[in-house]
Design a protein around this motif. Structure first.
Motif, mmCIF file in Angstrom:
data_model
loop_
_atom_site.group_PDB
_atom_site.id
_atom_site.type_symbol
_atom_site.label_atom_id
_atom_site.label_comp_id
_atom_site.label_asym_id
_atom_site.label_seq_id
_atom_site.Cartn_x
_atom_site.Cartn_y
_atom_site.Cartn_z
ATOM 1 N N HIS A 1 15.469 -0.219 4.913
ATOM 2 C CA HIS A 1 13.960 -0.217 5.721
ATOM 3 C C HIS A 1 13.574 1.085 5.338
ATOM 4 O O HIS A 1 12.222 0.877 4.997
ATOM 5 C CB HIS A 1 14.900 0.059 7.786
ATOM 6 N N ALA A 2 14.006 1.950 5.547
ATOM 7 C CA ALA A 2 13.549 3.150 4.962
ATOM 8 C C ALA A 2 12.687 2.880 3.739
ATOM 9 O O ALA A 2 11.959 3.878 3.651
ATOM 10 C CB ALA A 2 14.470 4.518 4.404
ATOM 11 N N SER A 3 13.770 3.135 2.715
ATOM 12 C CA SER A 3 12.718 2.792 1.102
ATOM 13 C C SER A 3 11.667 1.317 1.289
ATOM 14 O O SER A 3 10.359 1.430 0.776
ATOM 15 C CB SER A 3 13.830 2.688 0.427
ATOM 16 N N SER A 4 11.712 0.369 1.616
ATOM 17 C CA SER A 4 11.099 -0.843 1.975
ATOM 18 C C SER A 4 9.694 -0.789 2.900
ATOM 19 O O SER A 4 8.411 -0.962 2.085
ATOM 20 C CB SER A 4 11.883 -1.618 2.629
ATOM 21 N N ASN A 5 9.916 0.876 3.408
ATOM 22 C CA ASN A 5 8.559 0.870 4.626
ATOM 23 C C ASN A 5 8.094 2.097 3.264
ATOM 24 O O ASN A 5 7.047 2.395 4.334
ATOM 25 C CB ASN A 5 8.788 1.040 5.673
ATOM 26 N N SER A 6 8.088 2.688 2.562
ATOM 27 C CA SER A 6 7.739 3.690 1.959
ATOM 28 C C SER A 6 7.271 3.607 0.532
ATOM 29 O O SER A 6 6.797 2.064 0.414
ATOM 30 C CB SER A 6 8.661 4.610 1.395
ATOM 31 N N ASP A 7 6.683 4.396 0.067
ATOM 32 C CA ASP A 7 5.993 3.982 -0.955
ATOM 33 C C ASP A 7 6.844 3.195 -2.703
ATOM 34 O O ASP A 7 6.050 3.220 -3.450
ATOM 35 C CB ASP A 7 5.204 5.227 -1.615
ATOM 36 N N ALA A 8 8.403 3.531 -2.371
ATOM 37 C CA ALA A 8 8.694 3.126 -3.077
ATOM 38 C C ALA A 8 8.657 1.745 -3.595
ATOM 39 O O ALA A 8 8.885 1.398 -4.635
ATOM 40 C CB ALA A 8 10.326 3.383 -2.681
ATOM 41 N N GLU A 9 8.568 0.745 -2.639
ATOM 42 C CA GLU A 9 7.988 -0.455 -2.710
ATOM 43 C C GLU A 9 6.370 -1.450 -2.160
ATOM 44 O O GLU A 9 6.585 -1.312 -1.348
ATOM 45 C CB GLU A 9 9.197 -0.995 -1.458
ATOM 46 N N PRO A 10 5.780 -0.344 -2.945
ATOM 47 C CA PRO A 10 4.540 -0.920 -1.935
ATOM 48 C C PRO A 10 3.952 -2.371 -2.069
ATOM 49 O O PRO A 10 2.968 -3.031 -1.235
ATOM 50 C CB PRO A 10 3.039 -0.448 -3.209
ATOM 51 N N GLY A 11 4.610 -3.640 -2.786
ATOM 52 C CA GLY A 11 5.020 -4.705 -2.003
ATOM 53 C C GLY A 11 5.041 -5.299 -0.825
ATOM 54 O O GLY A 11 4.704 -6.307 0.160
ATOM 55 N N CYS A 12 6.230 -4.001 -0.254
ATOM 56 C CA CYS A 12 6.610 -4.823 1.262
ATOM 57 C C CYS A 12 5.664 -4.354 2.392
ATOM 58 O O CYS A 12 5.551 -2.792 2.069
ATOM 59 C CB CYS A 12 7.663 -4.170 1.095
ATOM 60 N N PHE A 13 5.056 -5.232 2.904
ATOM 61 C CA PHE A 13 4.734 -5.267 4.381
ATOM 62 C C PHE A 13 5.287 -4.259 5.624
ATOM 63 O O PHE A 13 5.006 -3.503 6.173
ATOM 64 C CB PHE A 13 3.496 -6.069 5.049
ATOM 65 N N THR A 14 6.193 -4.945 5.639
ATOM 66 C CA THR A 14 7.046 -4.453 6.388
ATOM 67 C C THR A 14 8.533 -4.899 6.841
ATOM 68 O O THR A 14 8.784 -5.752 5.841
ATOM 69 C CB THR A 14 6.843 -5.284 8.136
#
Length: 70
Positions: free
Chosen positions: A31-44
């Motif tokens: 969750h922390a990685s997905s909602n960071s700049d590490a995964e720019p294509g992830c909205f939520t």
């Protein structure tokens, strides 16, 4: 401006008995990685855990922009 469709992915998970806390830690790290700049294509990326007697059931909901295929 180019508009791209996004995808949503609901997932149901059930931890092995007694492993719910361990799975929750792993999911919260994601969750922390997905909602960071590490995964720019992830909205939520949301994690929900059952509050009943069996707290080993989870639902993960992710919205993202799929990669462009050439």
């Amino acid at each position: 401006m180019t508009l791209r469709a996004y995808s949503s992915l609901p997932i149901q998970l059930e931890a092995q008995p007694g492993k719910g806390d361990e799975l929750e830690r792993v999911l919260m790290d994601i969750h922390a990685s997905s909602n960071s700049d590490a995964e720019p294509g992830c909205f939520t990326y949301r994690v929900s855990r059952s509050k009943n007697v069996n707290g080993d059931k989870f639902v993960v909901f992710e919205e993202f922009v799929p990669p462009v295929r050439c």
